[in-house]
Design a protein around this motif. Structure first.
Motif, PDB file in Angstrom:
ATOM      1  N   GLY A   1      35.939  25.543  38.003  1.00  0.00           N
ATOM      2  CA  GLY A   1      36.828  24.588  38.659  1.00  0.00           C
ATOM      3  C   GLY A   1      37.204  24.994  40.066  1.00  0.00           C
ATOM      4  N   ASN A   2      36.370  25.856  40.671  1.00  0.00           N
ATOM      5  CA  ASN A   2      36.577  26.313  42.055  1.00  0.00           C
ATOM      6  C   ASN A   2      37.867  27.089  42.249  1.00  0.00           C
ATOM      7  OD1 ASN A   2      34.152  25.092  42.988  1.00  0.00           O
ATOM      8  ND2 ASN A   2      35.192  23.105  43.068  1.00  0.00           N
ATOM      9  N   GLN A   3      38.445  27.577  41.167  1.00  0.00           N
ATOM     10  CA  GLN A   3      39.626  28.421  41.260  1.00  0.00           C
ATOM     11  C   GLN A   3      39.193  29.867  41.504  1.00  0.00           C
ATOM     12  OE1 GLN A   3      42.871  27.218  40.988  1.00  0.00           O
ATOM     13  NE2 GLN A   3      41.927  25.186  40.927  1.00  0.00           N
ATOM     14  N   GLY A   4      40.018  30.629  42.224  1.00  0.00           N
ATOM     15  CA  GLY A   4      39.723  32.038  42.410  1.00  0.00           C
ATOM     16  C   GLY A   4      39.844  32.785  41.087  1.00  0.00           C
ATOM     17  N   GLU A   5      38.981  33.751  40.866  1.00  0.00           N
ATOM     18  CA  GLU A   5      38.967  34.475  39.595  1.00  0.00           C
ATOM     19  C   GLU A   5      38.627  35.936  39.840  1.00  0.00           C
ATOM     20  OE1 GLU A   5      37.558  32.883  35.455  1.00  0.00           O
ATOM     21  OE2 GLU A   5      35.802  33.618  36.521  1.00  0.00           O
ATOM     22  N   GLN A   6      39.309  36.813  39.101  1.00  0.00           N
ATOM     23  CA  GLN A   6      39.038  38.235  39.237  1.00  0.00           C
ATOM     24  C   GLN A   6      37.794  38.636  38.447  1.00  0.00           C
ATOM     25  OE1 GLN A   6      42.669  40.348  38.170  1.00  0.00           O
ATOM     26  NE2 GLN A   6      43.093  40.685  40.334  1.00  0.00           N
ATOM     27  N   LEU A   7      37.052  39.540  39.039  1.00  0.00           N
ATOM     28  CA  LEU A   7      35.825  40.051  38.438  1.00  0.00           C
ATOM     29  C   LEU A   7      35.889  41.573  38.485  1.00  0.00           C
ATOM     30  CD1 LEU A   7      32.706  39.423  37.653  1.00  0.00           C
ATOM     31  CD2 LEU A   7      32.280  39.967  40.042  1.00  0.00           C
ATOM     32  N   LEU A   8      35.621  42.219  37.378  1.00  0.00           N
ATOM     33  CA  LEU A   8      35.624  43.676  37.326  1.00  0.00           C
ATOM     34  C   LEU A   8      34.203  44.154  37.052  1.00  0.00           C
ATOM     35  CD1 LEU A   8      37.136  46.412  37.196  1.00  0.00           C
ATOM     36  CD2 LEU A   8      37.434  46.009  34.736  1.00  0.00           C
ATOM     37  N   ILE A   9      33.700  45.027  37.928  1.00  0.00           N
ATOM     38  CA  ILE A   9      32.389  45.627  37.726  1.00  0.00           C
ATOM     39  C   ILE A   9      32.579  47.117  37.463  1.00  0.00           C
ATOM     40  CG2 ILE A   9      30.133  46.148  38.722  1.00  0.00           C
ATOM     41  CD1 ILE A   9      30.245  43.604  40.266  1.00  0.00           C
ATOM     42  N   CYS A  10      32.154  47.548  36.290  1.00  0.00           N
ATOM     43  CA  CYS A  10      32.216  48.962  35.923  1.00  0.00           C
ATOM     44  C   CYS A  10      30.797  49.518  35.915  1.00  0.00           C
ATOM     45  CB  CYS A  10      32.829  49.138  34.537  1.00  0.00           C
ATOM     46  SG  CYS A  10      34.493  48.478  34.357  1.00  0.00           S
ATOM     47  N   GLN A  11      30.650  50.766  36.335  1.00  0.00           N
ATOM     48  CA  GLN A  11      29.362  51.449  36.234  1.00  0.00           C
ATOM     49  C   GLN A  11      29.556  52.744  35.460  1.00  0.00           C
ATOM     50  OE1 GLN A  11      27.313  52.615  39.882  1.00  0.00           O
ATOM     51  NE2 GLN A  11      25.333  52.448  38.844  1.00  0.00           N
ATOM     52  N   LYS A  12      28.725  52.930  34.468  1.00  0.00           N
ATOM     53  CA  LYS A  12      28.801  54.113  33.621  1.00  0.00           C
ATOM     54  C   LYS A  12      28.186  55.308  34.343  1.00  0.00           C
ATOM     55  CE  LYS A  12      27.213  55.732  29.055  1.00  0.00           C
ATOM     56  NZ  LYS A  12      26.575  55.296  27.786  1.00  0.00           N
ATOM     57  N   LYS A  13      28.917  56.404  34.402  1.00  0.00           N
ATOM     58  CA  LYS A  13      28.412  57.596  35.071  1.00  0.00           C
ATOM     59  C   LYS A  13      27.329  58.272  34.228  1.00  0.00           C
ATOM     60  CE  LYS A  13      32.819  58.376  37.383  1.00  0.00           C
ATOM     61  NZ  LYS A  13      34.012  59.230  37.514  1.00  0.00           N
TER      62      LYS A  13
END
Length: 592
Positions: A575-587
């Motif tokens: 709906g074109n609303q701003g949304e948080q995105l979390l990107i995790c990377q495994k060490k």
């Protein structure tokens, strides 16, 4: 073999060489550091062989009623847990009573209760290396990553897998196609089409491979653009699925036993069994009836096994029983050549109705839902074919990806909803790749933990990846529509571990998954799901979470304790609303 390491790996794999070299140095020092119960991690980009010691402890602890992550971070399981698959742990299963071993119930999912599950990070083997990238991985993988010789020893003469120095080599053979999968696949196409075409010409776009071995059949179907769901049990050939996944081929642990397979009905144009060690002729053909459930109308059952060609022992009797059972199910034997028999499932209902009238076939109650198959017992009955007007005529791949699956209409999803979802994920996937900063072949094995209509997987269709689409059984049942798009996937409840080996996926995507499970009453928490993600995520792999802000905040806080790097971004949401995105990377870490 006629190749060098530099020619085998692409440019990006220079990083792999550095990691492998560093790992050898660490392993050398491990002799003097053994027993210190420390964890070392390494992460790209590596400039030197520097090491960072962490305070995490190597301790086997179990899930407590009150979840508490240690201040220094998650404990690490001992090295004998490197290949731990919770719901297929034979040590635990051996303690269970009343399992039907003759029906292979001991190889089905038998998950320990929450309080008996280890609550620690699964370590990689000491000599683990970042996997070789696709498409080289189709033919070669690091021996140290799947350090088992049993299959090479017992199946070497059948060209499953051979040892080549520090590598495993997969020449493309199988028990019934020693001379290669390509020749075998062409032979099947010729048998079905009377020597006029290949499997695609026969309308085969999606295949279920039962007892897949190291999945070479699937690997070579990919060259024809045919999607395959491959599965095999964790039995005497227990690491076959691990080999398949290390190669970058879609597969999971499963078995035909007492419960339905976790796939929707009417989803495959072919079910394939090449010496799959399934007794189809036993128990009144109940396993064949499960195949019938999964096959689309006008689909094929391919059977390459001794009863199809041998005249000794009990094989003629087994073949006679197979012929009687398939005839009672209205299947037609259309070809029998070399070591293979092929049956055709007609789309008409007249034969089924006639057989039911004469009491030679039991039809399932119409109230029985043939599509939702999570933890359902096998049905010793046949589901009546859909009316002809209710069967959607699906185009070949890749056109199949973009059609509106009519099975979505049954659950109230409109063509407009579908189109908007498709367009949304086309935009998002491009942004994901920019944020992860990955090269073309850095990612191969992908899982979408909450797939909705399969839009995320469809948007990845131009990339050299495959996607395991998961639909939780407590969600709307969209998995049939995902299969109608030419994609593959499975039902799965994330309050339980998934049926795969550790270090399976390069990228795992969770869209509104945690909020779906919030307050579900089953007792599983965010930490439980994250621990399972860590188990099946490869070192340096990515976990992408899109959810509400409270969940993003919580995962961001605890990610470092799981030895993940985490960063929050803002992207366009639905709906074109701003949304948080979390990107995790495994060490990339090891225990020493």
């Amino acid at each position: 073999m006629g190749f060098s390491l530099s020619s085998m790996l692409d440019v990006q794999s220079g990083k792999v060489v550095v990691l492998a070299f560093t790992l050898m140095i660490v392993t050398f020092f491990a002799g003097t550091l053994f027993g210190t119960k420390h964890v070392i991690y390494m992460q790209e980009p590596l400039i030197s062989t520097g090491k960072q010691w962490l305070s995490n402890k190597v301790v086997l602890n179990f899930r407590a009623d009150v979840l508490k992550i240690p201040v220094e971070g998650m404990n690490v399981c001992p090295l004998n847990y490197t290949e731990y698959v919770p719901c297929h742990d034979l040590t635990y299963i051996s303690t269970l009573k009343n399992l039907n071993y003759s029906r292979r119930e001991n190889f089905e999912r038998n998950c320990p209760p929450l309080e008996e599950r280890p609550f620690c990070l699964i370590p990689p083997p000491k000599e683990y290396k970042i996997p070789i990238k696709w498409p080289i991985s189709k033919d070669y993988v690091w021996r140290s990553n799947v350090n088992h010789s049993h299959l090479a020893e017992v199946k070497g003469g059948q060209n499953w897998v051979h040892e080549q120095g520090k590598l495993w080599w997969f020449p493309g053979g199988g028990t019934h196609f020693k001379h290669g999968a390509l020749e075998y696949i062409q032979r099947l196409g010729n048998m079905i089409t009377n020597e006029t075409g290949d499997l695609r010409a026969a309308g085969v776009m999606q295949v279920l491979d039962v007892g897949c071995g190291v999945a070479s059949f699937s690997a070579y179907l990919l060259t024809l653009g045919i999607q395959t769901m491959s599965f095999a049990p964790k039995d005497g050939h227990e690491n076959q699925i691990q080999f398949a996944l290390e190669r970058g081929i879609g597969a999971m642990i499963s078995v035909l036993g007492t419960t339905q397979l976790p796939y929707p009905s009417n989803s495959f144009e072919m079910v394939h069994c090449s010496r799959c060690r399934v007794d189809w002729h036993e128990n009144d053909g109940i396993l064949l009836k499960e195949v019938d459930r999964l096959l689309r109308a006008s689909g094929y059952f391919v059977y390459s096994a001794p009863p199809a060609y041998r005249k000794d022992k009990d094989y003629p009797h087994q073949w006679e029983k197979l012929m009687n059972l398939t005839a009672s199910m209205c299947w037609n034997l259309i070809a029998r050549q070399v070591q293979t028999a092929i049956w055709f499932k007609p789309g008409e209902r007249a034969c089924q109705l006639e057989k039911a009238k004469s009491k030679s076939l039991v039809l399932c109650d119409q109230a029985h839902d043939p599509e939702q198959s999570w933890k359902k017992p096998l049905q010793n009955c046949l589901t009546l074919n859909p009316e002809a007007e209710n069967i959607q005529q699906l185009p070949p791949l890749p056109e199949r990806l973009s059609i509106f699956p009519k099975r979505l209409e049954k659950i109230g999803i409109t063509a407009e909803n579908f189109s908007a979802d498709t367009a949304f994920w086309q935009r998002q996937v491009g942004e994901y790749w920019k944020l992860m900063n990955v090269s073309k072949y850095d990612i191969r094995n992908v899982m979408d933990m909450n797939s909705f209509y399969g839009g995320f997987a469809a948007a990845l269709s131009t990339k050299p990846v495959w996607v395991m689409n998961i639909i939780p059984p407590s969600s709307r049942n969209t998995l049939p529509a995902i299969y109608d798009r030419g994609l593959i996937g499975s039902f799965h409840d994330w309050c339980e571990p998934f049926s795969t080996y550790p270090r399976t996926y390069d990228l795992i995507h969770a869209f509104r998954l945690f909020s779906h499970y919030r307050g579900d009453g089953k007792g599983c928490q965010i930490e439980d799901i994250i621990l399972e993600v860590d188990r099946i995520l490869r070192p340096l792999g990515f976990f992408i979470i899109r959810d509400d802000s409270t969940i993003i905040s919580k995962v961001t806080d605890i990610a470092p304790k799981f030895l993940w790097d985490a960063k929050v971004y803002s992207l366009e949401g639905v709906g074109n609303q701003g949304e948080q995105l979390l990107i995790c990377q495994k060490k990339f870490w090891i225990t020493v």
